[in-house]
Enzyme design. Sequence first.
Site, PDB file in Angstrom:
ATOM      1  N   ARG A  76       0.866  -1.181   0.000  1.00  0.00           N
ATOM      2  CA  ARG A  76       0.000   0.000   0.000  1.00  0.00           C
ATOM      3  C   ARG A  76       0.892   1.216   0.000  1.00  0.00           C
ATOM      4  NH1 ARG A  76       1.251   2.365   4.450  1.00  0.00           N
ATOM      5  NH2 ARG A  76       1.439   1.271   6.454  1.00  0.00           N
ATOM      6  N   GLY A  77       0.317   2.369  -0.290  1.00  0.00           N
ATOM      7  CA  GLY A  77       1.104   3.586  -0.259  1.00  0.00           C
ATOM      8  C   GLY A  77       1.470   3.971   1.163  1.00  0.00           C
ATOM      9  N   THR A  98       2.699   2.828   9.726  1.00  0.00           N
ATOM     10  CA  THR A  98       1.561   3.240  10.535  1.00  0.00           C
ATOM     11  C   THR A  98       1.253   2.100  11.490  1.00  0.00           C
ATOM     12  OG1 THR A  98      -0.629   4.281  10.520  1.00  0.00           O
ATOM     13  CG2 THR A  98      -0.312   2.384   9.056  1.00  0.00           C
ATOM     14  N   CYS A 102       4.303   7.709   9.421  1.00  0.00           N
ATOM     15  CA  CYS A 102       4.442   8.503   8.193  1.00  0.00           C
ATOM     16  C   CYS A 102       5.530   9.564   8.342  1.00  0.00           C
ATOM     17  CB  CYS A 102       3.113   9.135   7.800  1.00  0.00           C
ATOM     18  SG  CYS A 102       1.846   7.924   7.382  1.00  0.00           S
TER      19      CYS A 102
END
Length: 219
Positions: A69-70, A74, A171
């Site tokens: 996933r981008g 997280t 992030c």
Amino acid sequence: MRMIRFRKKIPYLRYLEMQEKLRKFRRECILFLEHAPIITGGINYNPENLLLGKEFLESQGIQVHFVQRGGDFTAHEPGQLVIYPHVDLKKRNLPIRFYLENLLQSVIDSARTTWGLNLITDSDSPGLYLESNSSKKICSIGVNFKSFFTSHGVAFNLNNDFTAFRCINPCGRNWTDMTSVEKLGLDSGFAKRNQFISFMKANLNSFLGPISKLTHTVI
């Protein structure tokens, strides 16, 4: 399109198996669930943002997994509502950017209606932030568009304790930048959670088309 809410916490690896089956058969649905504590690294992860070793974390009950996933690192944990739309963009003729913008807008509108929260985006850092304090992040986003069929989605902090977040720079930011409905002194109980989910259903319906009645399951 079905909407399914899981009453029990779903192991993250179980979800990865589910998403592959959904993609294989291009079966659309929207999942609402919670995960046991886990840290995930997206395709753009920076190793320096994982602050503790994988083996140590797993010995403390926090899994670490790398996913397609981008985004960077997280965390998911109890008290965080995860929303995973599985949408056939090709069938619906929806551009990726349109999908992302409307997914986030659905969260923005639902949070405003449920709690009076005003949330904004940040062009330099994906997710949703408080308008009153743009350094405070309440919702993370990371989506996969393989074969123009979406997976992964958004994670909205209700009353999680941030134990897993303390082990990363989420992030690339300090974990103290994360906030939740509870930390803001607002009601994060079952009734408000259900209200938020109902508004999400209505808002997703506005750009994805008819959505069937919410289904509850214990699997």
